[in-house]
Design a protein around this motif. Structure first.
Motif, PDB file in Angstrom:
ATOM      1  N   ALA A  82       0.810  -1.226   0.000  1.00  0.00           N
ATOM      2  CA  ALA A  82       0.000   0.000   0.000  1.00  0.00           C
ATOM      3  C   ALA A  82       0.842   1.275   0.000  1.00  0.00           C
ATOM      4  N   GLU A  83       1.984   1.231  -0.670  1.00  0.00           N
ATOM      5  CA  GLU A  83       2.799   2.452  -0.744  1.00  0.00           C
ATOM      6  C   GLU A  83       3.731   2.387  -1.940  1.00  0.00           C
ATOM      7  N   GLN A  84       4.089   3.560  -2.418  1.00  0.00           N
ATOM      8  CA  GLN A  84       5.133   3.614  -3.456  1.00  0.00           C
ATOM      9  C   GLN A  84       6.300   4.427  -2.892  1.00  0.00           C
ATOM     10  N   CYS A  85       6.216   5.777  -2.957  1.00  0.00           N
ATOM     11  CA  CYS A  85       7.320   6.564  -2.383  1.00  0.00           C
ATOM     12  C   CYS A  85       7.269   6.523  -0.849  1.00  0.00           C
ATOM     13  N   GLY A  86       6.101   6.269  -0.299  1.00  0.00           N
ATOM     14  CA  GLY A  86       5.958   6.139   1.158  1.00  0.00           C
ATOM     15  C   GLY A  86       5.795   7.445   1.910  1.00  0.00           C
ATOM     16  N   PHE A  87       5.789   8.561   1.203  1.00  0.00           N
ATOM     17  CA  PHE A  87       5.721   9.842   1.909  1.00  0.00           C
ATOM     18  C   PHE A  87       4.382  10.046   2.619  1.00  0.00           C
ATOM     19  N   CYS A  88       3.319   9.540   2.012  1.00  0.00           N
ATOM     20  CA  CYS A  88       1.991   9.716   2.620  1.00  0.00           C
ATOM     21  C   CYS A  88       1.694   8.627   3.642  1.00  0.00           C
ATOM     22  N   THR A  89       2.489   7.550   3.630  1.00  0.00           N
ATOM     23  CA  THR A  89       2.125   6.329   4.364  1.00  0.00           C
ATOM     24  C   THR A  89       1.910   6.516   5.872  1.00  0.00           C
ATOM     25  N   ILE A  92      -4.029  12.437   1.294  1.00  0.00           N
ATOM     26  CA  ILE A  92      -3.775  12.404  -0.155  1.00  0.00           C
ATOM     27  C   ILE A  92      -2.529  11.568  -0.444  1.00  0.00           C
ATOM     28  N   CYS A  93      -2.637  10.715  -1.464  1.00  0.00           N
ATOM     29  CA  CYS A  93      -1.474   9.945  -1.933  1.00  0.00           C
ATOM     30  C   CYS A  93      -1.200  10.365  -3.364  1.00  0.00           C
ATOM     31  N   ARG A  94      -0.078  11.043  -3.550  1.00  0.00           N
ATOM     32  CA  ARG A  94       0.214  11.525  -4.906  1.00  0.00           C
ATOM     33  C   ARG A  94       0.660  10.394  -5.832  1.00  0.00           C
ATOM     34  N   CYS A  95       1.068   9.262  -5.256  1.00  0.00           N
ATOM     35  CA  CYS A  95       1.431   8.119  -6.099  1.00  0.00           C
ATOM     36  C   CYS A  95       0.185   7.325  -6.503  1.00  0.00           C
ATOM     37  N   GLY A  96      -0.941   7.604  -5.889  1.00  0.00           N
ATOM     38  CA  GLY A  96      -2.202   6.967  -6.291  1.00  0.00           C
ATOM     39  C   GLY A  96      -2.374   5.532  -5.828  1.00  0.00           C
ATOM     40  N   THR A  97      -1.889   5.207  -4.644  1.00  0.00           N
ATOM     41  CA  THR A  97      -2.022   3.824  -4.166  1.00  0.00           C
ATOM     42  C   THR A  97      -3.302   3.618  -3.342  1.00  0.00           C
ATOM     43  N   TYR A  98      -4.309   4.404  -3.642  1.00  0.00           N
ATOM     44  CA  TYR A  98      -5.548   4.356  -2.835  1.00  0.00           C
ATOM     45  C   TYR A  98      -6.156   2.950  -2.754  1.00  0.00           C
TER      46      TYR A  98
END
Ligand code: FES
Length: 200
Positions: free
Chosen positions: A142-149, A179-185
């Protein structure tokens, strides 16, 4: 003559008695306003400048930090206590990336002054440890860059604490402040659903 005056007063709907009654009310209101202004003056806030030493209760421990009047809770956590889980993505809190719990409620640390957090219980993502939500995020990718995680993890934890068996719709609604800018919603919601169903 008096009869004429009384007649005129009755006609206009106003007489001397009304006038004095009105004057008394105005005098009382003015006195009240003066008292209120004095009370406000006496309660005027103290002006703080420079750095102040304060104690913040974070993850169950009291910490002494030195903060300026405009130091945010996020800055105090990251740069003085080395708790870098909460992220500085949006200073207005619109990303939800700096979500922490303040007295059990999810709030964005970027929108709270450190001084406002004195006397409150602050919990950061670091306090969750091997929580089922964190495990589920890893399992469901459930993450890509992980900044929103970290913000999403805190938001999911808060939601499921209130509603352990939340439905997909409730989860989607409960996460709309992040908000997740990588779109992993999709994966974030899947992770939350799996915890709500008792797994991870
Ligand atoms: S994983 Fe990159 S912003 Fe969400």
């Amino acid at each position: 003559m008096t009869d004429l005056k009384n007649k005129a007063a009755r006609k206009s709907g106003f007489n001397r008695r009304d006038f004095f009654r009105g004057s008394g009310a105005i005098a009382a209101a003015t006195a009240l306003q003066t008292q209120t202004a004095e009370a406000i003056q006496n309660q005027s806030p103290r002006v703080i400048s420079g750095e102040t030493s304060i104690s913040l209760n974070v993850n169950g421990k009291d910490h002494q930090v030195k903060v300026a009047p405009n130091t945010t809770l996020l800055d105090a956590l990251r740069y003085q206590l080395d708790l870098t889980g909460a992220k500085p993505v949006s200073s207005d809190g619109s990303s939800g990336a700096s979500t922490v719990f303040v007295d059990g409620k999810p709030m964005t640390a970027s929108t709270i002054l450190a001084l406002q957090a004195v006397g409150k219980k602050i919990e950061t993502v670091e306090s969750l440890g091997a929580d089922a939500v964190q495990k589920a995020f890893v399992k469901h990718d459930a993450e890509q860059c992980g900044f929103c995680t970290p913000g999403f993890v805190m938001a999911v934890r808060s939601l499921l604490d209130k509603k352990p068996n939340a439905s997909k719709e409730e989860i989607r609604g409960g996460l709309n402040g992040n908000i997740c800018r990588c779109g992993t919603y999709a994966n974030i919601v899947e992770a939350a659903i799996s915890v709500a169903k008792g797994g991870n």
